[in-house]
Motif scaffolding. Structure first.
Motif, mmCIF file in Angstrom:
data_model
loop_
_atom_site.group_PDB
_atom_site.id
_atom_site.type_symbol
_atom_site.label_atom_id
_atom_site.label_comp_id
_atom_site.label_asym_id
_atom_site.label_seq_id
_atom_site.Cartn_x
_atom_site.Cartn_y
_atom_site.Cartn_z
ATOM 1 N N UNK A 112 34.863 24.323 -8.400
ATOM 2 C CA UNK A 112 33.851 25.127 -7.708
ATOM 3 C C UNK A 112 32.515 24.421 -7.570
ATOM 4 N N UNK A 113 32.042 23.811 -8.636
ATOM 5 C CA UNK A 113 30.757 23.104 -8.557
ATOM 6 C C UNK A 113 30.891 21.884 -7.641
ATOM 7 N N UNK A 114 32.036 21.215 -7.703
ATOM 8 C CA UNK A 114 32.254 20.087 -6.783
ATOM 9 C C UNK A 114 32.186 20.566 -5.344
ATOM 10 N N UNK A 115 32.826 21.702 -5.054
ATOM 11 C CA UNK A 115 32.774 22.241 -3.687
ATOM 12 C C UNK A 115 31.336 22.565 -3.296
ATOM 13 N N UNK A 116 30.578 23.171 -4.204
ATOM 14 C CA UNK A 116 29.175 23.482 -3.906
ATOM 15 C C UNK A 116 28.384 22.219 -3.589
ATOM 16 N N UNK A 117 28.677 21.137 -4.304
ATOM 17 C CA UNK A 117 27.927 19.894 -4.116
ATOM 18 C C UNK A 117 28.295 19.154 -2.830
ATOM 19 N N UNK A 118 29.499 19.379 -2.319
ATOM 20 C CA UNK A 118 29.897 18.699 -1.083
ATOM 21 C C UNK A 118 29.886 19.626 0.129
ATOM 22 N N UNK A 119 29.480 20.867 -0.059
ATOM 23 C CA UNK A 119 29.449 21.814 1.056
ATOM 24 C C UNK A 119 28.406 21.369 2.092
ATOM 25 N N UNK A 120 28.619 21.739 3.350
ATOM 26 C CA UNK A 120 27.692 21.307 4.409
ATOM 27 C C UNK A 120 26.223 21.661 4.165
ATOM 28 N N UNK A 121 25.866 22.858 3.689
ATOM 29 C CA UNK A 121 24.439 23.118 3.464
ATOM 30 C C UNK A 121 23.817 22.192 2.409
ATOM 31 N N UNK A 122 24.560 21.938 1.332
ATOM 32 C CA UNK A 122 24.054 21.037 0.299
ATOM 33 C C UNK A 122 23.954 19.616 0.840
ATOM 34 N N UNK A 123 24.964 19.207 1.585
ATOM 35 C CA UNK A 123 24.964 17.861 2.167
ATOM 36 C C UNK A 123 23.744 17.668 3.078
ATOM 37 N N UNK A 124 23.451 18.668 3.896
ATOM 38 C CA UNK A 124 22.268 18.581 4.774
ATOM 39 C C UNK A 124 20.979 18.556 3.961
#
Length: 129
Positions: A112-124
């Protein structure tokens, strides 16, 4: 008064909260290890100190990475992801050892935290796009 035109996305805020929560949990384990080291009747001192130092280092690293991500330091994302991916084999071996009640949540937390870190909003927000 200044208005932040680019607020921190929810995904990044939750990733930071979870990283800091993990830091507190590992810090509590480190505190217990210190207590155990001081009250043990017989122990391998070198191994005990190394395990305790490792727990302290992980707690500090998780807290620092959370702070760096909150300040939108893009270089903090990769080490944070590595620490999260380390939870996957730990959780798997806990399941294999009969501690599924702990292993399954660890796997879910790491993924879950990995997904949060690579999600588009975080990436932007971290400037990768």
């Amino acid at each position: 008064m200044t208005i932040d035109s680019d607020p921190t996305p929810v995904t990044l805020r939750w990733a930071v909260r979870l990283l800091r929560g993990q830091a507190v949990a590992v810090g509590l384990v480190a505190g217990w290890l210190i207590f155990a080291n001081l009250t043990a009747t017989t122990t391998d001192v070198t191994s005990a100190l190394l395990v305790t130092a490792f727990a302290i280092a992980v707690a500090v690293a998780l807290w620092a990475l959370g702070g760096a991500l909150l300040r939108r330091r893009s270089g903090a994302r990769a080490p944070a992801i590595v620490l999260q991916l380390m939870l996957l084999p730990i959780g798997w071996f806990m399941i294999q050892g009969g501690l599924g009640w702990l292993g399954v949540p660890l796997i879910a937390l790491g993924a879950g935290v990995t997904w949060l870190l690579v999600s588009p909003p975080t990436t932007r927000a971290l400037g990768f796009e």
